[in-house]
Design a protein around this motif. Sequence first.
Motif, PDB file in Angstrom:
ATOM      1  N   THR A 161       0.825  -1.219   0.000  1.00 24.16           N
ATOM      2  CA  THR A 161       0.000   0.000   0.000  1.00 24.16           C
ATOM      3  C   THR A 161       0.853   1.262   0.000  1.00 24.16           C
ATOM      4  N   SER A 162       2.138   1.117  -0.300  1.00 27.38           N
ATOM      5  CA  SER A 162       3.041   2.270  -0.342  1.00 27.38           C
ATOM      6  C   SER A 162       3.575   2.448  -1.753  1.00 27.38           C
ATOM      7  N   SER A 163       4.032   3.651  -2.057  1.00 31.33           N
ATOM      8  CA  SER A 163       4.508   3.946  -3.411  1.00 31.33           C
ATOM      9  C   SER A 163       5.892   3.345  -3.644  1.00 31.33           C
ATOM     10  N   ASN A 164       6.318   3.386  -4.909  1.00 31.90           N
ATOM     11  CA  ASN A 164       7.657   2.890  -5.236  1.00 31.90           C
ATOM     12  C   ASN A 164       8.747   3.865  -4.816  1.00 31.90           C
ATOM     13  N   GLN A 165       8.355   4.976  -4.171  1.00 29.74           N
ATOM     14  CA  GLN A 165       9.333   5.857  -3.550  1.00 29.74           C
ATOM     15  C   GLN A 165       9.685   5.368  -2.145  1.00 29.74           C
ATOM     16  N   VAL A 166       8.850   4.481  -1.603  1.00 29.88           N
ATOM     17  CA  VAL A 166       9.063   3.933  -0.258  1.00 29.88           C
ATOM     18  C   VAL A 166       9.666   2.535  -0.343  1.00 29.88           C
ATOM     19  N   PHE A 167       9.158   1.722  -1.247  1.00 31.93           N
ATOM     20  CA  PHE A 167       9.679   0.376  -1.501  1.00 31.93           C
ATOM     21  C   PHE A 167      10.007   0.269  -2.987  1.00 31.93           C
ATOM     22  N   TRP A 168      11.068  -0.377  -3.311  1.00 28.90           N
ATOM     23  CA  TRP A 168      11.446  -0.554  -4.713  1.00 28.90           C
ATOM     24  C   TRP A 168      12.069  -1.932  -4.916  1.00 28.90           C
ATOM     25  N   ARG A 169      11.950  -2.421  -6.142  1.00 27.12           N
ATOM     26  CA  ARG A 169      12.508  -3.729  -6.471  1.00 27.12           C
ATOM     27  C   ARG A 169      13.879  -3.558  -7.126  1.00 27.12           C
ATOM     28  N   MET A 170      14.825  -4.386  -6.669  1.00 25.21           N
ATOM     29  CA  MET A 170      16.183  -4.354  -7.191  1.00 25.21           C
ATOM     30  C   MET A 170      16.326  -5.385  -8.299  1.00 25.21           C
ATOM     31  N   SER A 171      17.114  -5.024  -9.323  1.00 28.93           N
ATOM     32  CA  SER A 171      17.180  -5.865 -10.524  1.00 28.93           C
ATOM     33  C   SER A 171      18.097  -7.077 -10.367  1.00 28.93           C
ATOM     34  N   HIS A 172      18.935  -7.120  -9.336  1.00 30.16           N
ATOM     35  CA  HIS A 172      19.869  -8.237  -9.215  1.00 30.16           C
ATOM     36  C   HIS A 172      19.206  -9.481  -8.622  1.00 30.16           C
ATOM     37  N   LYS A 173      17.943  -9.359  -8.207  1.00 28.73           N
ATOM     38  CA  LYS A 173      17.175 -10.506  -7.731  1.00 28.73           C
ATOM     39  C   LYS A 173      15.797 -10.449  -8.382  1.00 28.73           C
ATOM     40  N   ARG A 174      15.092 -11.564  -8.320  1.00 23.31           N
ATOM     41  CA  ARG A 174      13.766 -11.635  -8.956  1.00 23.31           C
ATOM     42  C   ARG A 174      12.667 -11.522  -7.905  1.00 23.31           C
ATOM     43  N   ALA A 175      11.532 -10.984  -8.326  1.00 26.10           N
ATOM     44  CA  ALA A 175      10.362 -10.922  -7.451  1.00 26.10           C
ATOM     45  C   ALA A 175       9.925 -12.353  -7.106  1.00 26.10           C
ATOM     46  N   PRO A 176       9.470 -12.591  -5.895  1.00 27.24           N
ATOM     47  CA  PRO A 176       9.153 -11.608  -4.848  1.00 27.24           C
ATOM     48  C   PRO A 176      10.299 -11.363  -3.873  1.00 27.24           C
ATOM     49  N   ASN A 177      11.513 -11.810  -4.241  1.00 29.42           N
ATOM     50  CA  ASN A 177      12.644 -11.771  -3.303  1.00 29.42           C
ATOM     51  C   ASN A 177      13.546 -10.563  -3.507  1.00 29.42           C
ATOM     52  N   ASN A 178      12.967  -9.429  -3.922  1.00 28.86           N
ATOM     53  CA  ASN A 178      13.834  -8.294  -4.274  1.00 28.86           C
ATOM     54  C   ASN A 178      13.269  -6.932  -3.865  1.00 28.86           C
ATOM     55  N   MET A 179      12.448  -6.889  -2.807  1.00 24.92           N
ATOM     56  CA  MET A 179      11.855  -5.618  -2.369  1.00 24.92           C
ATOM     57  C   MET A 179      12.731  -4.973  -1.289  1.00 24.92           C
ATOM     58  N   TYR A 180      13.079  -3.693  -1.508  1.00 31.01           N
ATOM     59  CA  TYR A 180      14.010  -2.999  -0.617  1.00 31.01           C
ATOM     60  C   TYR A 180      13.442  -1.645  -0.201  1.00 31.01           C
ATOM     61  N   SER A 181      14.062  -1.084   0.851  1.00 31.15           N
ATOM     62  CA  SER A 181      13.785   0.284   1.274  1.00 31.15           C
ATOM     63  C   SER A 181      15.038   0.802   1.975  1.00 31.15           C
ATOM     64  N   SER A 182      14.930   1.929   2.678  1.00 27.48           N
ATOM     65  CA  SER A 182      16.056   2.458   3.456  1.00 27.48           C
ATOM     66  C   SER A 182      15.511   3.068   4.738  1.00 27.48           C
ATOM     67  N   MET A 183      16.366   3.177   5.743  1.00 27.79           N
ATOM     68  CA  MET A 183      15.913   3.723   7.017  1.00 27.79           C
ATOM     69  C   MET A 183      15.539   5.199   6.874  1.00 27.79           C
ATOM     70  N   GLU A 184      16.261   5.932   6.048  1.00 25.79           N
ATOM     71  CA  GLU A 184      15.928   7.348   5.858  1.00 25.79           C
ATOM     72  C   GLU A 184      14.510   7.501   5.310  1.00 25.79           C
ATOM     73  N   VAL A 185      14.166   6.683   4.319  1.00 25.08           N
ATOM     74  CA  VAL A 185      12.827   6.746   3.728  1.00 25.08           C
ATOM     75  C   VAL A 185      11.781   6.341   4.748  1.00 25.08           C
ATOM     76  N   LEU A 186      12.040   5.278   5.497  1.00 23.28           N
ATOM     77  CA  LEU A 186      11.069   4.809   6.485  1.00 23.28           C
ATOM     78  C   LEU A 186      10.842   5.855   7.575  1.00 23.28           C
ATOM     79  N   ARG A 187      11.891   6.550   7.980  1.00 26.71           N
ATOM     80  CA  ARG A 187      11.737   7.614   8.978  1.00 26.71           C
ATOM     81  C   ARG A 187      10.925   8.782   8.406  1.00 26.71           C
ATOM     82  N   ASP A 188      11.113   9.060   7.129  1.00 25.04           N
ATOM     83  CA  ASP A 188      10.310  10.116   6.497  1.00 25.04           C
ATOM     84  C   ASP A 188       8.834   9.733   6.487  1.00 25.04           C
ATOM     85  N   VAL A 189       8.546   8.468   6.188  1.00 25.53           N
ATOM     86  CA  VAL A 189       7.158   8.005   6.202  1.00 25.53           C
ATOM     87  C   VAL A 189       6.587   8.095   7.609  1.00 25.53           C
ATOM     88  N   GLN A 190       7.379   7.720   8.587  1.00 27.21           N
ATOM     89  CA  GLN A 190       6.945   7.830   9.986  1.00 27.21           C
ATOM     90  C   GLN A 190       6.514   9.267  10.306  1.00 27.21           C
TER      91      GLN A 190
END
Length: 353
Positions: free
Chosen positions: A170-199
């Motif tokens: 339920t979050s945008s791809n600015q909060v969670f994004w998929r990395m190309s070096h792995k395949r879905a569903p095992n490639n969803m990432y975020s960062s602490m800075e982004v998560l703190r901004d969402v908080q």
Amino acid sequence: MDIRKIITLIMVVALGVSLTACRQEEPDLPVEAPIEEPVVEPEPEPVEEPEPEPEPTGVPSPLSGIYAAEELVNGRIISVVFDNHPKAKWQSGLKDAEVIYEFPVEGPYTRYLGLYLINEPDSIGPIRSARPYFVTIAWQFDSIFVHVGGSEQAKADARNLNMAEIDGLTSSNQVFWRMSHKRAPNNMYSSMEVLRDVQENRGYREMSEFEGFLFDTEISPRAGEGAKDILITYNDENNTRYIYDSEIQRYERYKEGARHVDESDESGLYADNIIIQENSMRVLDKEGRLGITLEGQGEGKFISRGVVEDISWVKDNRKARILYLNQDNEEISLSPGTTWIQVVKPGTSITIE
């Protein structure tokens, strides 16, 4: 004989007698002894005094006992569900979690729940879906719960508990994004800075209401049997191993026989404390999802600084913090640092040498 000759002879004899007497009266002069050079002892090598440990600055984290800036320690805990499928390895940012749970999930696999307070990794993932027992631990720590979807029960529990959560579905791809070096569903990432901004943007409370662990600040020797090599076999395809490094008094972590490293920089993962917690489990559905009973009480083991001791655990209700008790029924004190909590079903093969 001429009288002058006689007088001269008498004077010569008298003078000779006088000189002889003077020579006899002169004292013997002392013989000077040779001067000995003093023996100079070599100066001892200066002994370098060990530099005193610097006084810690800040305040201790309730999760790890590590000192950090007060504004970080007084912040809100963030809990993240990490994927541990073979196609997800290795994880990024897991080394920065202060407490990590390893839970069985469906099939032969396990997943991690990492708890963060004072560290802010740039990359966190792969992030995966929730189960009800992840919800319970996240709520226990009064954390902001980060996951990507979940079982229907887990999603319903999070709603009913009115949890602060950040869901990748339920979050945008600015909060969670998929990395190309792995395949879905095992490639969803975020960062602490982004998560703190969402908080902040969602107005979630800034500080966790959580009673922290106890810590052994004296670092005194621990009593118990030796524990240098710990092997936890979840099943034929999944095992976790810890090997003790006595020089740094920490345990290096291995997964399925390979050194467990952080994807971000390939540094090894370590534990200062290992808690093995036995919980009853049962399969709930045809997908193999598990029901894990976290409330109540059970047995376990506490491993730190090269020794192991038997413990018990008590959790009065879903919100209450799990208490880990020693044989005197007192809460255990952890070594400051990272704690790994291995949740296993009774009868799991555990080898401690």
